[in-house]
Write a protein that holds these residues in place. Structure first.
Motif, PDB file in Angstrom:
ATOM      1  N   GLY A  56       0.815  -1.210   0.000  1.00 25.29           N
ATOM      2  CA  GLY A  56       0.000   0.000   0.000  1.00 25.29           C
ATOM      3  C   GLY A  56       0.850   1.262   0.000  1.00 25.29           C
ATOM      4  O   GLY A  56       0.526   2.241  -0.678  1.00 25.29           O
ATOM      5  N   VAL A  57       1.938   1.228   0.748  1.00 26.07           N
ATOM      6  CA  VAL A  57       2.851   2.378   0.786  1.00 26.07           C
ATOM      7  C   VAL A  57       3.448   2.611  -0.602  1.00 26.07           C
ATOM      8  O   VAL A  57       3.473   3.742  -1.106  1.00 26.07           O
ATOM      9  CB  VAL A  57       3.973   2.171   1.830  1.00 26.07           C
ATOM     10  CG1 VAL A  57       5.053   3.229   1.692  1.00 26.07           C
ATOM     11  CG2 VAL A  57       3.391   2.155   3.233  1.00 26.07           C
ATOM     12  N   LEU A  58       3.891   1.538  -1.247  1.00 26.71           N
ATOM     13  CA  LEU A  58       4.488   1.677  -2.582  1.00 26.71           C
ATOM     14  C   LEU A  58       3.462   2.160  -3.605  1.00 26.71           C
ATOM     15  O   LEU A  58       3.764   3.009  -4.444  1.00 26.71           O
ATOM     16  CB  LEU A  58       5.121   0.357  -3.023  1.00 26.71           C
ATOM     17  CG  LEU A  58       6.317  -0.098  -2.187  1.00 26.71           C
ATOM     18  CD1 LEU A  58       6.767  -1.486  -2.615  1.00 26.71           C
ATOM     19  CD2 LEU A  58       7.464   0.887  -2.258  1.00 26.71           C
ATOM     20  N   LEU A  59       2.230   1.642  -3.518  1.00 30.93           N
ATOM     21  CA  LEU A  59       1.187   2.105  -4.436  1.00 30.93           C
ATOM     22  C   LEU A  59       0.860   3.575  -4.202  1.00 30.93           C
ATOM     23  O   LEU A  59       0.624   4.333  -5.143  1.00 30.93           O
ATOM     24  CB  LEU A  59      -0.075   1.246  -4.286  1.00 30.93           C
ATOM     25  CG  LEU A  59       0.014  -0.165  -4.842  1.00 30.93           C
ATOM     26  CD1 LEU A  59      -1.237  -0.957  -4.469  1.00 30.93           C
ATOM     27  CD2 LEU A  59       0.190  -0.143  -6.347  1.00 30.93           C
ATOM     28  N   GLY A  60       0.838   3.986  -2.923  1.00 32.39           N
ATOM     29  CA  GLY A  60       0.603   5.392  -2.610  1.00 32.39           C
ATOM     30  C   GLY A  60       1.698   6.283  -3.159  1.00 32.39           C
ATOM     31  O   GLY A  60       1.427   7.378  -3.677  1.00 32.39           O
ATOM     32  N   ALA A  63       1.088   6.624  -6.838  1.00 30.32           N
ATOM     33  CA  ALA A  63      -0.053   7.496  -7.123  1.00 30.32           C
ATOM     34  C   ALA A  63       0.322   8.959  -6.946  1.00 30.32           C
ATOM     35  O   ALA A  63      -0.110   9.818  -7.710  1.00 30.32           O
ATOM     36  CB  ALA A  63      -1.226   7.134  -6.208  1.00 30.32           C
ATOM     37  N   GLY A  64       1.142   9.247  -5.950  1.00 23.96           N
ATOM     38  CA  GLY A  64       1.505  10.630  -5.667  1.00 23.96           C
ATOM     39  C   GLY A  64       2.676  11.146  -6.480  1.00 23.96           C
ATOM     40  O   GLY A  64       2.744  12.329  -6.803  1.00 23.96           O
ATOM     41  N   MET A  65       3.601  10.252  -6.816  1.00 20.46           N
ATOM     42  CA  MET A  65       4.833  10.682  -7.477  1.00 20.46           C
ATOM     43  C   MET A  65       4.956  10.204  -8.919  1.00 20.46           C
ATOM     44  O   MET A  65       5.861  10.615  -9.632  1.00 20.46           O
ATOM     45  CB  MET A  65       6.048  10.161  -6.696  1.00 20.46           C
ATOM     46  CG  MET A  65       6.141  10.663  -5.279  1.00 20.46           C
ATOM     47  SD  MET A  65       7.468   9.841  -4.346  1.00 20.46           S
ATOM     48  CE  MET A  65       8.915  10.406  -5.227  1.00 20.46           C
ATOM     49  N   GLY A  66       4.093   9.290  -9.321  1.00 22.28           N
ATOM     50  CA  GLY A  66       4.207   8.726 -10.666  1.00 22.28           C
ATOM     51  C   GLY A  66       5.472   7.897 -10.796  1.00 22.28           C
ATOM     52  O   GLY A  66       5.914   7.253  -9.845  1.00 22.28           O
ATOM     53  N   LYS A  67       6.081   7.945 -11.948  1.00 23.98           N
ATOM     54  CA  LYS A  67       7.273   7.132 -12.223  1.00 23.98           C
ATOM     55  C   LYS A  67       8.467   7.521 -11.366  1.00 23.98           C
ATOM     56  O   LYS A  67       9.390   6.742 -11.198  1.00 23.98           O
ATOM     57  CB  LYS A  67       7.631   7.203 -13.703  1.00 23.98           C
ATOM     58  CG  LYS A  67       6.586   6.552 -14.563  1.00 23.98           C
ATOM     59  CD  LYS A  67       7.014   6.488 -16.009  1.00 23.98           C
ATOM     60  CE  LYS A  67       5.894   5.920 -16.830  1.00 23.98           C
ATOM     61  NZ  LYS A  67       6.208   4.776 -17.586  1.00 23.98           N
ATOM     62  N   GLU A  68       8.451   8.714 -10.805  1.00 24.82           N
ATOM     63  CA  GLU A  68       9.550   9.134  -9.930  1.00 24.82           C
ATOM     64  C   GLU A  68       9.639   8.249  -8.688  1.00 24.82           C
ATOM     65  O   GLU A  68      10.692   8.134  -8.077  1.00 24.82           O
ATOM     66  CB  GLU A  68       9.354  10.580  -9.502  1.00 24.82           C
ATOM     67  CG  GLU A  68       9.499  11.580 -10.628  1.00 24.82           C
ATOM     68  CD  GLU A  68       9.229  12.994 -10.163  1.00 24.82           C
ATOM     69  OE1 GLU A  68       9.490  13.309  -8.989  1.00 24.82           O
ATOM     70  OE2 GLU A  68       8.752  13.784 -10.982  1.00 24.82           O
ATOM     71  N   ALA A  69       8.535   7.620  -8.316  1.00 27.16           N
ATOM     72  CA  ALA A  69       8.519   6.756  -7.132  1.00 27.16           C
ATOM     73  C   ALA A  69       9.479   5.582  -7.282  1.00 27.16           C
ATOM     74  O   ALA A  69      10.053   5.111  -6.305  1.00 27.16           O
ATOM     75  CB  ALA A  69       7.100   6.242  -6.876  1.00 27.16           C
TER      76      ALA A  69
END
Length: 85
Positions: A56-60, A63-69
């Motif tokens: 869930g943390v990684l999906l969040g 969602a918030g950072m896009g590919k930068e995540a």
């Protein structure tokens, strides 16, 4: 069915096994692996080694950072392992 729907038959990917079902008899995992490999020979079954909330943390993050995540993904996983979560 999902493997075919997303077109992963010829791709290497991981199938993450979670939950107490996979802590039982190895025949469950072995049969699952045989079934998956009929459709996707490059699939690799692995056991979840951290708390399910990490997904869930990684999906969040995505969602918030896009590919930068993705640039931060490995460090998040390393930090969680250091904390034994």
């Amino acid at each position: 069915g999902v493997i075919r729907q997303v077109g992963l038959e010829n791709e290497p990917f991981e199938v993450v096994q979670i939950g107490s079902l996979y802590d039982g008899h190895p025949l469950i995992s072995e049969q699952m692996e045989r079934t998956i490999h009929k459709t996707a020979p490059g699939a690799k079954l692995i056991r979840l080694s951290t708390s399910p909330v990490v997904g869930g943390v990684l999906l969040g993050m995505e969602a918030g950072m896009g590919k930068e995540a993705y640039a931060h993904r490995q460090r998040v996983l390393e930090t969680i392992q250091e904390l034994n979560l």
